[in-house]
Design a protein around this motif. Structure first.
Motif, PDB file in Angstrom:
ATOM      1  N   VAL A  43       0.834  -1.204   0.000  1.00  0.00           N
ATOM      2  CA  VAL A  43       0.000   0.000   0.000  1.00  0.00           C
ATOM      3  C   VAL A  43       0.865   1.249   0.000  1.00  0.00           C
ATOM      4  CG1 VAL A  43      -1.918  -1.135   1.175  1.00  0.00           C
ATOM      5  CG2 VAL A  43      -0.162  -0.008   2.522  1.00  0.00           C
ATOM      6  N   VAL A  44       0.230   2.363  -0.244  1.00  0.00           N
ATOM      7  CA  VAL A  44       0.908   3.647  -0.322  1.00  0.00           C
ATOM      8  C   VAL A  44       1.426   4.038   1.063  1.00  0.00           C
ATOM      9  CG1 VAL A  44       0.562   6.082  -0.882  1.00  0.00           C
ATOM     10  CG2 VAL A  44      -0.586   4.322  -2.224  1.00  0.00           C
ATOM     11  N   SER A  45       2.616   4.627   1.097  1.00  0.00           N
ATOM     12  CA  SER A  45       3.228   5.048   2.357  1.00  0.00           C
ATOM     13  C   SER A  45       2.964   6.527   2.613  1.00  0.00           C
ATOM     14  CB  SER A  45       4.739   4.804   2.304  1.00  0.00           C
ATOM     15  OG  SER A  45       5.339   5.707   1.404  1.00  0.00           O
ATOM     16  N   SER A  46       3.329   6.990   3.794  1.00  0.00           N
ATOM     17  CA  SER A  46       3.201   8.416   4.118  1.00  0.00           C
ATOM     18  C   SER A  46       4.059   9.247   3.166  1.00  0.00           C
ATOM     19  CB  SER A  46       3.596   8.677   5.568  1.00  0.00           C
ATOM     20  OG  SER A  46       4.919   8.239   5.809  1.00  0.00           O
ATOM     21  N   LEU A  47       5.175   8.700   2.758  1.00  0.00           N
ATOM     22  CA  LEU A  47       6.057   9.381   1.812  1.00  0.00           C
ATOM     23  C   LEU A  47       5.352   9.580   0.467  1.00  0.00           C
ATOM     24  CD1 LEU A  47       8.921  10.481   1.435  1.00  0.00           C
ATOM     25  CD2 LEU A  47       9.632   8.184   0.819  1.00  0.00           C
ATOM     26  N   ASP A  48       4.712   8.528  -0.026  1.00  0.00           N
ATOM     27  CA  ASP A  48       3.968   8.623  -1.287  1.00  0.00           C
ATOM     28  C   ASP A  48       2.839   9.650  -1.176  1.00  0.00           C
ATOM     29  OD1 ASP A  48       5.482   6.537  -2.488  1.00  0.00           O
ATOM     30  OD2 ASP A  48       4.215   5.057  -1.485  1.00  0.00           O
ATOM     31  N   CYS A  49       2.134   9.622  -0.060  1.00  0.00           N
ATOM     32  CA  CYS A  49       1.033  10.566   0.145  1.00  0.00           C
ATOM     33  C   CYS A  49       1.533  12.002   0.156  1.00  0.00           C
ATOM     34  CB  CYS A  49       0.308  10.266   1.455  1.00  0.00           C
ATOM     35  SG  CYS A  49      -0.618   8.732   1.430  1.00  0.00           S
ATOM     36  N   TYR A  50       2.644  12.245   0.836  1.00  0.00           N
ATOM     37  CA  TYR A  50       3.196  13.601   0.899  1.00  0.00           C
ATOM     38  C   TYR A  50       3.616  14.061  -0.496  1.00  0.00           C
ATOM     39  CZ  TYR A  50       5.598  17.730   2.556  1.00  0.00           C
ATOM     40  OH  TYR A  50       5.968  19.034   2.767  1.00  0.00           O
ATOM     41  N   MET A  51       4.271  13.178  -1.239  1.00  0.00           N
ATOM     42  CA  MET A  51       4.724  13.534  -2.583  1.00  0.00           C
ATOM     43  C   MET A  51       3.543  13.918  -3.471  1.00  0.00           C
ATOM     44  SD  MET A  51       7.658  10.590  -3.022  1.00  0.00           S
ATOM     45  CE  MET A  51       7.482  10.504  -4.773  1.00  0.00           C
ATOM     46  N   LYS A  52       2.482  13.137  -3.404  1.00  0.00           N
ATOM     47  CA  LYS A  52       1.310  13.404  -4.239  1.00  0.00           C
ATOM     48  C   LYS A  52       0.588  14.671  -3.778  1.00  0.00           C
ATOM     49  CE  LYS A  52      -2.769  11.429  -6.218  1.00  0.00           C
ATOM     50  NZ  LYS A  52      -3.154  10.287  -6.981  1.00  0.00           N
ATOM     51  N   GLN A  53       0.386  14.806  -2.479  1.00  0.00           N
ATOM     52  CA  GLN A  53      -0.349  15.947  -1.948  1.00  0.00           C
ATOM     53  C   GLN A  53       0.351  17.271  -2.232  1.00  0.00           C
ATOM     54  OE1 GLN A  53      -1.235  15.632   2.223  1.00  0.00           O
ATOM     55  NE2 GLN A  53      -2.156  17.656   2.331  1.00  0.00           N
ATOM     56  N   HIS A  54       1.690  17.280  -2.153  1.00  0.00           N
ATOM     57  CA  HIS A  54       2.453  18.513  -2.331  1.00  0.00           C
ATOM     58  C   HIS A  54       3.149  18.600  -3.688  1.00  0.00           C
ATOM     59  CE1 HIS A  54       1.769  19.770   1.813  1.00  0.00           C
ATOM     60  NE2 HIS A  54       1.916  18.502   2.125  1.00  0.00           N
ATOM     61  N   ASN A  55       2.889  17.612  -4.553  1.00  0.00           N
ATOM     62  CA  ASN A  55       3.480  17.583  -5.890  1.00  0.00           C
ATOM     63  C   ASN A  55       4.989  17.863  -5.829  1.00  0.00           C
ATOM     64  OD1 ASN A  55       3.432  17.207  -8.664  1.00  0.00           O
ATOM     65  ND2 ASN A  55       3.126  19.387  -9.070  1.00  0.00           N
ATOM     66  N   THR A  56       5.679  17.018  -5.089  1.00  0.00           N
ATOM     67  CA  THR A  56       7.112  17.230  -4.857  1.00  0.00           C
ATOM     68  C   THR A  56       7.889  15.939  -5.074  1.00  0.00           C
ATOM     69  OG1 THR A  56       8.687  18.198  -3.302  1.00  0.00           O
ATOM     70  CG2 THR A  56       6.989  16.775  -2.362  1.00  0.00           C
ATOM     71  N   SER A  57       9.188  16.054  -5.087  1.00  0.00           N
ATOM     72  CA  SER A  57      10.071  14.897  -5.294  1.00  0.00           C
ATOM     73  C   SER A  57      10.188  14.067  -4.018  1.00  0.00           C
ATOM     74  CB  SER A  57      11.465  15.379  -5.695  1.00  0.00           C
ATOM     75  OG  SER A  57      12.086  16.032  -4.600  1.00  0.00           O
ATOM     76  N   ARG A  58      10.699  12.868  -4.193  1.00  0.00           N
ATOM     77  CA  ARG A  58      10.922  11.982  -3.048  1.00  0.00           C
ATOM     78  C   ARG A  58      11.896  12.618  -2.063  1.00  0.00           C
ATOM     79  NH1 ARG A  58      13.881   7.649  -0.991  1.00  0.00           N
ATOM     80  NH2 ARG A  58      12.580   5.927  -0.282  1.00  0.00           N
TER      81      ARG A  58
END
Length: 140
Positions: free
Chosen positions: A44-59
């Motif tokens: 499943v999606v991690s907090s890192l993936d969620c942050y990247m998607k929500q803020h449209n930012t790099s890993r």
């Protein structure tokens, strides 16, 4: 566990700052260390993936920002352990030690999933290797 009183259990289930901080450290460091491997396995999606998607930012930027939350969580733990409380310090130390354990397991890599290398050495040192005890005989 003599210090595990009803009061302590009520406190622990009331979402206290100390437990939230320890949970934050465990969750985020786990996600930093294991996100790439878990994506390959279809987890499943991690907090890192969620942050990247929500803020449209790099890993890298997401990790940088989420590390600020980890740092803040450590400050919360320090504050909570230094402030006087009705709970026995031994009870609070269990929560602190959980956060410390998560830091060791997930620092820089996922040592839980990949338990070879340094983690294997830690486990041996803790559970297998003898600890030499030296003492001097008193002369009477």
């Amino acid at each position: 566990m003599e210090d595990t009183t009803e009061e302590a259990l009520i406190w622990a289930t009331s979402n206290p700052k100390l437990i939230v901080a320890a949970s934050t450290i465990g969750r985020l460091t786990n996600d930093f260390a294991g996100s790439e491997f878990e994506q390959e396995r279809g987890h499943v999606v991690s907090s890192l993936d969620c942050y990247m998607k929500q803020h449209n930012t790099s890993r890298q930027n997401a990790i940088k920002e989420l590390l600020k939350l980890v740092e803040s969580a450590w400050k919360d733990i320090n504050e909570q352990c230094l402030n006087p409380t009705q709970l026995p310090i031994t009870f609070l130390m269990r929560v602190l030690n959980l956060a410390r354990t998560m830091d060791v397991i997930y620092k820089d890599e996922d040592r839980y999933t990949n338990s070879g290398g340094i983690m294997k050495d830690y486990i041996k040192a803790l559970l297998v290797n003898k600890i030499p005890i030296h003492y001097k005989k008193k002369h009477i």
